[in-house]
Design a protein around this motif. Structure first.
Motif, PDB file in Angstrom:
ATOM      1  N   MET A   1       0.847  -1.198   0.000  1.00  0.00           N
ATOM      2  CA  MET A   1       0.000   0.000   0.000  1.00  0.00           C
ATOM      3  C   MET A   1       0.877   1.241   0.000  1.00  0.00           C
ATOM      4  O   MET A   1       1.806   1.344   0.794  1.00  0.00           O
ATOM      5  CB  MET A   1      -0.881   0.011   1.250  1.00  0.00           C
ATOM      6  N   LYS A   2       0.549   2.173  -0.854  1.00  0.00           N
ATOM      7  CA  LYS A   2       1.414   3.336  -1.025  1.00  0.00           C
ATOM      8  C   LYS A   2       0.665   4.611  -0.619  1.00  0.00           C
ATOM      9  O   LYS A   2      -0.470   4.820  -1.033  1.00  0.00           O
ATOM     10  CB  LYS A   2       1.831   3.410  -2.496  1.00  0.00           C
ATOM     11  N   ILE A   3       1.340   5.421   0.193  1.00  0.00           N
ATOM     12  CA  ILE A   3       0.707   6.623   0.727  1.00  0.00           C
ATOM     13  C   ILE A   3       1.517   7.854   0.359  1.00  0.00           C
ATOM     14  O   ILE A   3       2.745   7.849   0.436  1.00  0.00           O
ATOM     15  CB  ILE A   3       0.577   6.527   2.266  1.00  0.00           C
ATOM     16  N   LEU A   4       0.812   8.905  -0.038  1.00  0.00           N
ATOM     17  CA  LEU A   4       1.451  10.185  -0.308  1.00  0.00           C
ATOM     18  C   LEU A   4       1.181  11.131   0.858  1.00  0.00           C
ATOM     19  O   LEU A   4       0.038  11.287   1.279  1.00  0.00           O
ATOM     20  CB  LEU A   4       0.865  10.805  -1.589  1.00  0.00           C
ATOM     21  N   ILE A   5       2.248  11.738   1.374  1.00  0.00           N
ATOM     22  CA  ILE A   5       2.091  12.760   2.408  1.00  0.00           C
ATOM     23  C   ILE A   5       2.503  14.094   1.804  1.00  0.00           C
ATOM     24  O   ILE A   5       3.563  14.185   1.178  1.00  0.00           O
ATOM     25  CB  ILE A   5       3.006  12.486   3.621  1.00  0.00           C
ATOM     26  N   VAL A   6       1.670  15.118   1.975  1.00  0.00           N
ATOM     27  CA  VAL A   6       2.066  16.459   1.557  1.00  0.00           C
ATOM     28  C   VAL A   6       2.036  17.335   2.802  1.00  0.00           C
ATOM     29  O   VAL A   6       0.962  17.613   3.353  1.00  0.00           O
ATOM     30  CB  VAL A   6       1.142  17.033   0.456  1.00  0.00           C
ATOM     31  N   GLU A   7       3.194  17.707   3.261  1.00  0.00           N
ATOM     32  CA  GLU A   7       3.317  18.433   4.537  1.00  0.00           C
ATOM     33  C   GLU A   7       4.583  19.295   4.486  1.00  0.00           C
ATOM     34  O   GLU A   7       5.671  18.789   4.220  1.00  0.00           O
ATOM     35  CB  GLU A   7       3.386  17.407   5.680  1.00  0.00           C
ATOM     36  N   ASP A   8       4.428  20.591   4.736  1.00  0.00           N
ATOM     37  CA  ASP A   8       5.586  21.486   4.619  1.00  0.00           C
ATOM     38  C   ASP A   8       6.376  21.613   5.925  1.00  0.00           C
ATOM     39  O   ASP A   8       7.533  22.022   5.900  1.00  0.00           O
ATOM     40  CB  ASP A   8       5.146  22.876   4.146  1.00  0.00           C
ATOM     41  N   GLU A   9       5.748  21.270   7.051  1.00  0.00           N
ATOM     42  CA  GLU A   9       6.522  21.329   8.291  1.00  0.00           C
ATOM     43  C   GLU A   9       7.440  20.121   8.353  1.00  0.00           C
ATOM     44  O   GLU A   9       6.969  18.970   8.415  1.00  0.00           O
ATOM     45  CB  GLU A   9       5.588  21.316   9.504  1.00  0.00           C
ATOM     46  N   ALA A  10       8.733  20.398   8.343  1.00  0.00           N
ATOM     47  CA  ALA A  10       9.723  19.318   8.219  1.00  0.00           C
ATOM     48  C   ALA A  10       9.537  18.238   9.285  1.00  0.00           C
ATOM     49  O   ALA A  10       9.508  17.044   8.988  1.00  0.00           O
ATOM     50  CB  ALA A  10      11.137  19.893   8.281  1.00  0.00           C
ATOM     51  N   LYS A  11       9.376  18.692  10.533  1.00  0.00           N
ATOM     52  CA  LYS A  11       9.269  17.746  11.643  1.00  0.00           C
ATOM     53  C   LYS A  11       8.064  16.827  11.487  1.00  0.00           C
ATOM     54  O   LYS A  11       8.176  15.614  11.607  1.00  0.00           O
ATOM     55  CB  LYS A  11       9.124  18.521  12.961  1.00  0.00           C
ATOM     56  N   THR A  12       6.892  17.466  11.251  1.00  0.00           N
ATOM     57  CA  THR A  12       5.664  16.678  11.107  1.00  0.00           C
ATOM     58  C   THR A  12       5.774  15.720   9.931  1.00  0.00           C
ATOM     59  O   THR A  12       5.393  14.548  10.032  1.00  0.00           O
ATOM     60  CB  THR A  12       4.446  17.604  10.899  1.00  0.00           C
ATOM     61  N   GLY A  13       6.310  16.224   8.810  1.00  0.00           N
ATOM     62  CA  GLY A  13       6.453  15.399   7.615  1.00  0.00           C
ATOM     63  C   GLY A  13       7.329  14.179   7.868  1.00  0.00           C
ATOM     64  O   GLY A  13       6.959  13.049   7.533  1.00  0.00           O
ATOM     65  N   ASP A  14       8.481  14.409   8.486  1.00  0.00           N
ATOM     66  CA  ASP A  14       9.420  13.303   8.741  1.00  0.00           C
ATOM     67  C   ASP A  14       8.828  12.287   9.713  1.00  0.00           C
ATOM     68  O   ASP A  14       8.984  11.078   9.551  1.00  0.00           O
ATOM     69  CB  ASP A  14      10.741  13.851   9.316  1.00  0.00           C
ATOM     70  N   TYR A  15       8.145  12.823  10.716  1.00  0.00           N
ATOM     71  CA  TYR A  15       7.524  11.994  11.746  1.00  0.00           C
ATOM     72  C   TYR A  15       6.443  11.092  11.123  1.00  0.00           C
ATOM     73  O   TYR A  15       6.376   9.890  11.384  1.00  0.00           O
ATOM     74  CB  TYR A  15       6.953  12.957  12.782  1.00  0.00           C
ATOM     75  N   LEU A  16       5.629  11.691  10.241  1.00  0.00           N
ATOM     76  CA  LEU A  16       4.583  10.911   9.578  1.00  0.00           C
ATOM     77  C   LEU A  16       5.182   9.859   8.660  1.00  0.00           C
ATOM     78  O   LEU A  16       4.740   8.716   8.624  1.00  0.00           O
ATOM     79  CB  LEU A  16       3.689  11.842   8.746  1.00  0.00           C
ATOM     80  N   LYS A  17       6.207  10.290   7.916  1.00  0.00           N
ATOM     81  CA  LYS A  17       6.823   9.358   6.969  1.00  0.00           C
ATOM     82  C   LYS A  17       7.421   8.161   7.708  1.00  0.00           C
ATOM     83  O   LYS A  17       7.224   7.014   7.318  1.00  0.00           O
ATOM     84  CB  LYS A  17       7.899  10.057   6.153  1.00  0.00           C
ATOM     85  N   GLN A  18       8.128   8.461   8.775  1.00  0.00           N
ATOM     86  CA  GLN A  18       8.755   7.386   9.541  1.00  0.00           C
ATOM     87  C   GLN A  18       7.710   6.450  10.145  1.00  0.00           C
ATOM     88  O   GLN A  18       7.801   5.228  10.052  1.00  0.00           O
ATOM     89  CB  GLN A  18       9.643   7.969  10.631  1.00  0.00           C
ATOM     90  N   GLY A  19       6.698   7.072  10.767  1.00  0.00           N
ATOM     91  CA  GLY A  19       5.666   6.274  11.432  1.00  0.00           C
ATOM     92  C   GLY A  19       4.912   5.368  10.464  1.00  0.00           C
ATOM     93  O   GLY A  19       4.710   4.181  10.736  1.00  0.00           O
ATOM     94  N   LEU A  20       4.522   5.926   9.328  1.00  0.00           N
ATOM     95  CA  LEU A  20       3.753   5.136   8.364  1.00  0.00           C
ATOM     96  C   LEU A  20       4.640   4.077   7.707  1.00  0.00           C
ATOM     97  O   LEU A  20       4.175   2.981   7.394  1.00  0.00           O
ATOM     98  CB  LEU A  20       3.113   6.053   7.307  1.00  0.00           C
ATOM     99  N   SER A  21       5.919   4.406   7.499  1.00  0.00           N
ATOM    100  CA  SER A  21       6.840   3.401   6.942  1.00  0.00           C
ATOM    101  C   SER A  21       6.982   2.241   7.914  1.00  0.00           C
ATOM    102  O   SER A  21       6.955   1.067   7.517  1.00  0.00           O
ATOM    103  CB  SER A  21       8.222   4.001   6.677  1.00  0.00           C
ATOM    104  N   GLU A  22       7.137   2.577   9.178  1.00  0.00           N
ATOM    105  CA  GLU A  22       7.264   1.520  10.186  1.00  0.00           C
ATOM    106  C   GLU A  22       5.998   0.680  10.292  1.00  0.00           C
ATOM    107  O   GLU A  22       6.042  -0.482  10.676  1.00  0.00           O
ATOM    108  CB  GLU A  22       7.629   2.121  11.555  1.00  0.00           C
TER     109      GLU A  22
END
Ligand code: CA
Length: 225
Positions: A1-22
């Motif tokens: 399953m592939k998810i696109l995140i569009v988020e300009d706040e670096a911290k929130t974006g990285d946190y979401l990417k890491q969490g969803l990847s995990e």
């Protein structure tokens, strides 16, 4: 399953990417609206998480662009503003759900899973067919000429991808990213090996052959006229 995140706040974006990847998803992260829309229109996603306030074009415009281009995957909005206006606006624009910042990751993950289940039910209700090959994505069942065929999870994912995009030539790189959740250099032959195994099960003992190799490009599944 592939998810696109569009988020300009670096911290929130990285946190979401890491969490969803995990959590087992393949995740692309765009840092502004234009990049996000571009990815949404050129890649294949099962779901998008869009921030509302974005540089370039905002989350609403990204969503409009996706829907206008026929993109039907569910979209979850992240908004720092929890005003009722935003919710109404979002619903009219075709958003599927909201989360107000700050949110707990567990909450986001639960919403994402619910949306994906809903989307999967609507999309995968039908049995996929090519000639006398039948694939039932919900029951994970494959038959050819009425004969039951057992596939591994990867083989199943590969066959489902080829069937859903019947007639299209799918490059090895696309197959690798969709089926193995990875990007790889063209010198690995993991896709070729998997296609060979799949053919041995669904094509070798049957006529017509459905999976075609397009030299130098990739693979296509189609039933001859
Ligand atoms: Ca923002």
């Amino acid at each position: 399953m592939k998810i696109l995140i569009v988020e300009d706040e670096a911290k929130t974006g990285d946190y979401l990417k890491q969490g969803l990847s995990e959590a087992g998803f393949v995740v692309d992260l765009a840092r502004d609206g234009l990049d996000g829309l571009h990815l949404a229109l050129t890649e294949t996603y099962d779901l998008a998480v869009l921030d509302v306030m974005l540089p370039g074009i905002d989350g609403w415009k990204v969503l409009q662009g996706i829907r206008r281009a026929g993109g039907e995957f569910p979209v979850l909005f992240l908004t720092a503003r929890d005003g009722i206006d935003d919710r109404v606006h979002g619903l009219e624009s075709g958003a599927d759900d909201y989360l107000v910042k700050p949110f707990a990751f567990a909450e986001l993950l639960a919403r994402v899973r619910t949306l994906l289940r809903r989307g999967t039910k609507a999309r995968e209700a039908d049995v996929l067919r090519a000639a006398d090959l039948e694939v039932d994505p919900l029951r994970r069942r494959v038959t050819r000429a009425g004969r039951r065929i057992d596939l591994t999870a990867r083989e199943f994912a590969l066959l489902e991808l080829l069937l859903r995009r019947q007639g299209e030539v799918l490059p090895r790189s696309l197959i690798a990213s969709q089926v193995w959740d990875m990007n790889f250099d063209s010198d690995t032959n993991v896709v070729e090996v998997a296609v060979r195994r799949l053919r041995a099960k669904i094509d070798d003992d049957f006529t017509p052959r459905l999976i075609r190799t397009v030299r130098g490009m990739g693979y296509a599944l189609e039933a001859p006229e």
